[in-house]
Design a protein around this motif. Structure first.
Motif, PDB file in Angstrom:
ATOM      1  N   TRP A  17      56.151   7.211 -12.540  1.00 22.11           N
ATOM      2  CA  TRP A  17      56.601   5.256 -12.787  1.00 22.11           C
ATOM      3  C   TRP A  17      56.604   4.385 -14.509  1.00 22.11           C
ATOM      4  O   TRP A  17      57.819   3.631 -14.506  1.00 22.11           O
ATOM      5  N   LEU A  18      56.362   5.137 -15.272  1.00 20.94           N
ATOM      6  CA  LEU A  18      56.686   4.653 -16.884  1.00 20.94           C
ATOM      7  C   LEU A  18      58.147   5.238 -16.900  1.00 20.94           C
ATOM      8  O   LEU A  18      58.331   4.468 -17.663  1.00 20.94           O
ATOM      9  N   ARG A  19      58.373   6.111 -16.571  1.00 20.96           N
ATOM     10  CA  ARG A  19      60.216   6.821 -16.547  1.00 20.96           C
ATOM     11  C   ARG A  19      60.497   5.637 -16.167  1.00 20.96           C
ATOM     12  O   ARG A  19      61.922   6.139 -16.365  1.00 20.96           O
ATOM     13  N   THR A  20      60.748   5.472 -14.681  1.00 26.98           N
ATOM     14  CA  THR A  20      61.333   5.233 -13.758  1.00 26.98           C
ATOM     15  C   THR A  20      61.795   3.337 -13.650  1.00 26.98           C
ATOM     16  O   THR A  20      62.830   2.513 -13.003  1.00 26.98           O
ATOM     17  N   GLY A  21      60.209   3.214 -13.606  1.00 27.25           N
ATOM     18  CA  GLY A  21      60.099   2.309 -12.921  1.00 27.25           C
ATOM     19  C   GLY A  21      59.970   1.416 -11.774  1.00 27.25           C
ATOM     20  O   GLY A  21      59.762   0.541 -10.955  1.00 27.25           O
ATOM     21  N   ASP A  22      59.742   2.494 -10.765  1.00 27.95           N
ATOM     22  CA  ASP A  22      60.203   2.744  -9.447  1.00 27.95           C
ATOM     23  C   ASP A  22      58.760   3.310  -9.026  1.00 27.95           C
ATOM     24  O   ASP A  22      58.934   4.307  -8.808  1.00 27.95           O
TER      25      ASP A  22
ATOM     26  N   SER B 121      58.258   7.454  -7.142  1.00 31.12           N
ATOM     27  CA  SER B 121      56.980   7.755  -8.032  1.00 31.12           C
ATOM     28  C   SER B 121      55.822   8.708  -7.109  1.00 31.12           C
ATOM     29  O   SER B 121      55.568   9.835  -7.680  1.00 31.12           O
ATOM     30  N   VAL B 122      55.860   7.884  -5.986  1.00 35.29           N
ATOM     31  CA  VAL B 122      55.005   9.086  -5.400  1.00 35.29           C
ATOM     32  C   VAL B 122      55.301   9.664  -4.714  1.00 35.29           C
ATOM     33  O   VAL B 122      54.657  10.880  -4.915  1.00 35.29           O
ATOM     34  N   ALA B 123      56.353  10.007  -3.833  1.00 32.80           N
ATOM     35  CA  ALA B 123      57.307  10.522  -3.720  1.00 32.80           C
ATOM     36  C   ALA B 123      57.299  12.112  -4.873  1.00 32.80           C
ATOM     37  O   ALA B 123      57.646  13.378  -4.246  1.00 32.80           O
ATOM     38  N   HIS B 124      57.937  11.653  -6.001  1.00 33.87           N
ATOM     39  CA  HIS B 124      57.944  12.673  -7.066  1.00 33.87           C
ATOM     40  C   HIS B 124      57.043  13.521  -7.165  1.00 33.87           C
ATOM     41  O   HIS B 124      56.736  14.482  -7.339  1.00 33.87           O
TER      42      HIS B 124
END
Length: 779
Positions: A645-650, A654-657
Motif C-alpha cells: 500500500w505504501l509503495r503503490t497506493g492501491d 495490495s491485498v492480492a499481492h
C-alpha cells in the motif's frame, strides 16, 4: 526514487540496523553463537536439576468465603480444619468388618506419618487424633468404606516419596484381599508423572512432513525443529528455576512446551523463508541472514511481544494461579524469540549455500517475488475473486463462525473431577467406588461451618436447631448430617452431600444456594455467620471469580493488542478489524470445545469419561494465548499489505499481492501450529486435552475462515480507508516497525502521504510491471 527503492538502498538505522548487524554477526561467528547456546543449555539443565523447584496446584484465594470458613475451622478445631483425602476400600467377597484388626493397624500406621492430623476408622466411627467431627461411612452392604485422612498441608504437594509411606500403611488391608484406592489429593499424588514425549513426537513428525512439502529441503525443514526444541528446553529449565521461588501449577510445563514449540517453529520458519529467498536473489549467506533478521526478524520481535503482552494480561484476573500460567508460557515465548534472532542466523551461517543441498524437490522462490514476475499464482487469482465479490466471502466467513459458536451459549464453567480421568488412575477408581456405594455427591462433601462465637451461650441451642432445620430443607442435597459443636463450642460443623457429582451444575447451584440464601436464613436474627468450605466449595468460589473477571481479561488483552496493531500499521480501522475478527475466531473455537467436552460430541473418543464442564480457567487461558498467536499471522500478513500500500497506493491490489507472497509460508506455519497443539490431545490430563483441542481449532479457523475469507473481504471493502488515522492520533502513537519498514525514510504526515499516492499510483504500478524495480523479497 520510489519508496521501495529507497528501502532497498538504505542500510537503515535504529532497530533495523541493530537487527541486521546482529543477524550478520551471528551468521559470521556461528561457532561462538552455537557454543554459547549449548553452554547455556547445559548450564541451565544442571541448575534446574540441582536447584529447580517442583510444580503444585496448592494455592488459595484468601478473600473467598470457603477460605474464610476453613480459617475459622482451623482456629477452633485444628484437627478438623486441615486438608482431607480419602482412602477407599472395597472387598467383593466379605464385609470389611472381618478385617477389623487390619483396619486398626492401617489407621494407626497412617496416623504416624508426617503432616497427618487425624485418621478416621470407618469401622469404629472414631478418629485417631483429636478431632471427632465426622463419622467414617460404611456402605449398607458393609463391603465399601473410606478412611478420611486430614493433613496440615495439601497432600498433593508432599512428593512421590511420601506415597511410599501411605502404601506401606495400607499393606495389611491389601494382603487381606481388599481393594485399596486413593481419592482426592492423595489420588492426584499417585498419578503417573505427565509425559508429553508422545505429543511432542507426533507434533514433530507432522511438522517434518509439512516443512518438507513447503521447503523441499531437508536441512531447511530440520532447522526450525532444531531451534524450536533448543528454545523449549532452555525455557523449561528457566521455568524450573523460577518454580523454586514461585508456585506454578502442575500443567505449567506442558502449557509452556505447547506454546514454545508452536511459536518457535513458526518464528524460525519465517526467518529461514526470507533468508532462502535472499540467497536465490544472489546475496551471500551472511548478508542474507542479516537481511532476514532485519526484516522478518523484526516482525518476529513485534509478534513475540504481542504474545507476551497478551499472556501478561492474565495477571489482570487478580488470581496468581492464572497469571503464573501466563508467565510460564511467556518464558518459552521469550526463549523462542531469542533463538530465532540469534541461533537461527548462526545455523544459517553454518550451512551457507548448502541449505538446499539435500532436497526432496527443486526449491522455488516465493510466489510473486521473483524480479520482474507478474503475480499470477493461485492465491493472487483467489484474492481477485474475493475483490470482485467481497460481501459473499465475508458472509460465508461470518456464517461459518456463527455456526461453530452456537454451543458457547450453553457454556458451563466448572472443575473437571476425578470421574473424567482414565480408569487406569487410582483416583478414578476411588471415585467410581464412592459413587456406587454412597452416591455421586459423596465425592465432593460440602462442609458447613457456622461461627457462633459472638452468640451468647443461652441462644446457641436455638441457633443450632434453627440452622439444622433450614439446612435439612435445602434443595439439591441428598444428605445433611447433624450439626455438631467443636470442643470449645464456638463453631457448629456439618456436612451436606449433593445429589449429583462435584462437577455438575446441580452441585455448583447447591453451593451458591447455601452461601447466598440457606446459611443467611439459618443464622438470621443472630450474630453468627455461616460458611461452606471444603475442596468442592473452593472450586466453586474459584469458578465464580474467574467467570466474573473473564470480561476484564478479554478487554485488557483486546485493548493492548489493538494498540500494538495501531502503532505498527497506523490504520485505525485495520486495528479494529484485527481485534474483532480475532474475537470472532476465538468464540468459534470456544464453541467447538463446548460441543466436544461439555456436550460429549467426541469426548469419549478423546479418552474423556462422559460429559464434563469446561475447566474454569481454560477460556481465559485460551483467549490470551490464541489472541496473541492470531496476531502473529495478522502482523505477518498486514505488514505485506501495508508495504504494498505504501509503495503503490492501491489498497485492493495490495491485498492480492500480500496473499500471493505470504500464503505458502503462513499456511505451513499454521499447519505446524495445529499439529503441535492437536498432538497434546493424547495427554491423560483432561485440561491439557481441552487446551490442545481449543488451540488447534482456533489456529485452524484463523488460518482458513479468518485469513482466507474474512480478512481479504474486509480489507477490500475498507479500501484506502483501512489505513486512515486521525492526524492527532498519528502524532501521539509510537512508531513500531514491522518487516523492515524502519529502513525507509522517516514517515510523512498522513495527508501528505495520501496526496503523493494520488499522483504517483499509476506511475508506480507501471514501474512494477516493467520490472525496473528489482527488489522483491519472500515473506
Amino acid at each position: 526514487m520510489p519508496p521501495s527503492r529507497a528501502r532497498d538502498t538504505t542500510e537503515g538505522t535504529g532497530r533495523a540496523g541493530t537487527l541486521r548487524r546482529l543477524g550478520q554477526w551471528c551468521a559470521r561467528h556461528f561457532v561462538v553463537v552455537i557454543v554459547a547456546w549449548l553452554v547455556a543449555l547445559v548450564a541451565l539443565q544442571v541448575l534446574d536439576r540441582s536447584a529447580g523447584g517442583t510444580y503444585s496446584d496448592n494455592f488459595s484465594l484468601s478473600d473467598t468465603q470457603s477460605q474464610q470458613g476453613l480459617d475459622v475451622l482451623k482456629r477452633h478445631d485444628p484437627q478438623a480444619g486441615g486438608y482431607s483425602s480419602q482412602i477407599v476400600l472395597r472387598d467383593e467377597h466379605r464385609p470389611l468388618a472381618s478385617l477389623s484388626s487390619q483396619m486398626s493397624t492401617t489407621v494407626g500406621d497412617l496416623q504416624k506419618l508426617p503432616h497427618v492430623l487425624s485418621v478416621q476408622n470407618p469401622l469404629s466411627g472414631s478418629s485417631q487424633g483429636q478431632s471427632k467431627q465426622n463419622v467414617g461411612p460404611l456402605s449398607d452392604d458393609g463391603r465399601t468404606a473410606y478412611i478420611t485422612v486430614r493433613f496440615d498441608v495439601q497432600p498433593s504437594t508432599l512428593g512421590d516419596a511420601y506415597l511410599d509411606g501411605v502404601d506401606d500403611a495400607v499393606q495389611p488391608l491389601r494382603r487381606a484381599g481388599a481393594q485399596v484406592e486413593y481419592g482426592g489429593p492423595l489420588g492426584e499424588l499417585a498419578r503417573p508423572a505427565p509425559d508429553d514425549r508422545i505429543s511432542e513426537l507426533i507434533g514433530f513428525a507432522v511438522a517434518v512432513l509439512v516443512l518438507l512439502a513447503g521447503f523441499g529441503s531437508v536441512l531447511a525443514a530440520a532447522l526450525p525443529l532444531l531451534t524450536a526444541l533448543v528454545g523449549v528446553v532452555t525455557g523449561l529449565a528457566v521455568l524450573g528455576l523460577l518454580a523454586a521461588a514461585f508456585t506454578f501449577a502442575t500443567v505449567s510445563p506442558t502449557l509452556a512446551t505447547m506454546i514454545g514449540l508452536g511459536v518457535g517453529i513458526d518464528y524460525a520458519l519465517f526467518l529461514i523463508t526470507r533468508h532462502r529467498q535472499r540467497l536465490m536473489d544472489g546475496a551471500d549467506p551472511v548478508r542474507a541472514a542479516g537481511d532476514a533478521t532485519a526484516t522478518s526478524g523484526r516482525a518476529v520481535l513485534v509478534s513475540g511481544c504481542t504474545v507476551i503482552v497478551a499472556l501478561a494480561g492474565l495477571f489482570a484476573s487478580g488470581v496468581g494461579f492464572i497469571g503464573k500460567l501466563g508467565l510460564a508460557a511467556a518464558v518459552t515465548v521469550v526463549s523462542a524469540v531469542a533463538g530465532a534472532l540469534t541461533l537461527v542466523p548462526a545455523l544459517l551461517g553454518l550451512l551457507g549455500r548448502r541449505i538446499d543441498r539435500y532436497r526432496v524437490r527443486r526449491p522455488v522462490a516465493e510466489a510473486g517475488t521473483v524480479a520482474g514476475a507478474v503475480p499470477q499464482g493461485t492465491w493472487h487469482r483467489y484474492a481477485l475473486r474475493v475483490e470482485r465479490r467481497p460481501w459473499r466471502y465475508l458472509g460465508a466467513g461470518v456464517a461459518a463462525v456463527a455456526v461453530l459458536a452456537i454451543p458457547v451459549f450453553s457454556l458451563q464453567l466448572g472443575h473437571i473431577g476425578d470421574g473424567a480421568d482414565p480408569a487406569s488412575f487410582t483416583d478414578r477408581r476411588a471415585y467410581d467406588l464412592m459413587t456406587d456405594a454412597f452416591g455421586p455427591g459423596s465425592n465432593g462433601p460440602l462442609t458447613v461451618v457456622i461461627d457462633q462465637s459472638s452468640v451468647p451461650q443461652p441462644q446457641r441451642s436455638a441457633l443450632a436447631s434453627q440452622a439444622q432445620k433450614t439446612l435439612d430443607a435445602v434443595d439439591g442435597a441428598s444428605t445433611v448430617t447433624p450439626l455438631t459443636p467443636t470442643e470449645d463450642g464456638d463453631v457448629l460443623v456439618g456436612t451436606v452431600y449433593s445429589r449429583e457429582s462435584p462437577q455438575s451444575a446441580t452441585t455448583t447451584d447447591l453451593v451458591n444456594r447455601l452461601v447466598d440464601r440457606t446459611l443467611p436464613d439459618a443464622v438470621r436474627g443472630t450474630d453468627a455467620r455461616g460458611y461452606v468450605t471444603g475442596t468442592t466449595a473452593a472450586q466453586v468460589d474459584f469458578r465464580d471469580i474467574v467467570a466474573s473477571r473473564l470480561p476484564l481479561i478479554i478487554g485488557v488483552v483486546v485493548g493492548l493488542a489493538f494498540l500494538i496493531i495501531l502503532a505498527v500499521f497506523r490504520g485505525l480501522l485495520v486495528a479494529v478489524k484485527a481485534a474483532v475478527l480475532n474475537v470472532l475466531s476465538i468464540t468459534a473455537s470456544y464453541g467447538v470445545v463446548v460441543a466436544v467436552f461439555q456436550w460429549g460430541w467426541g469426548g469419549p473418543a478423546l479418552g474423556v469419561n462422559g460429559e464434563v464442564p469446561i475447566e474454569s480457567y481454560v477460556p481465559m487461558m485460551m483467549f490470551a494465548i490464541i489472541f496473541g498467536l492470531s496476531m502473529d499471522y495478522e502482523i505477518f500478513l498486514l505488514s505485506r499489505v501495508h508495504e504494498a500500500w505504501l509503495r503503490t497506493g492501491d489498497a485492493k491490489a495490495s491485498v492480492a499481492h500480500a496473499l500471493e507472497i505470504t500464503a505458502r509460508v503462513i499456511t505451513c506455519a499454521a499447519l505446524i501450529m495445529v499439529s503441535v497443539f492437536a498432538a497434546f490431545i493424547v495427554s491423560d490430563n483432561v485440561v491439557v486435552k481441552m487446551l490442545g483441542l481449543g488451540l488447534a481449532v482456533s489456529v485452524l479457523i484463523d488460518a482458513t475462515v479468518v485469513r482466507l475469507l474474512m480478512v481479504p473481504a474486509v480489507m477490500t471493502l475498507l479500501g484506502r480507508h483501512a489505513w486512515w488515522t486521525p492526524r492527532w492520533l498519528d502524532r501521539a502513537l509510537p512508531h513500531i516497525d514491522a518487516e523492515g519498514e524502519g529502513e525507509a525514510p522517516a514517515p510523512k504526515a498522513p495527508s501528505r502521504v495520501m496526496a503523493e499516492r494520488a499522483t504517483a499510483s499509476h506511475a508506480q504500478q507501471q514501474h512494477d510491471r516493467d520490472g525496473t524495480d528489482r527488489h522483491h523479497d519472500g515473506p
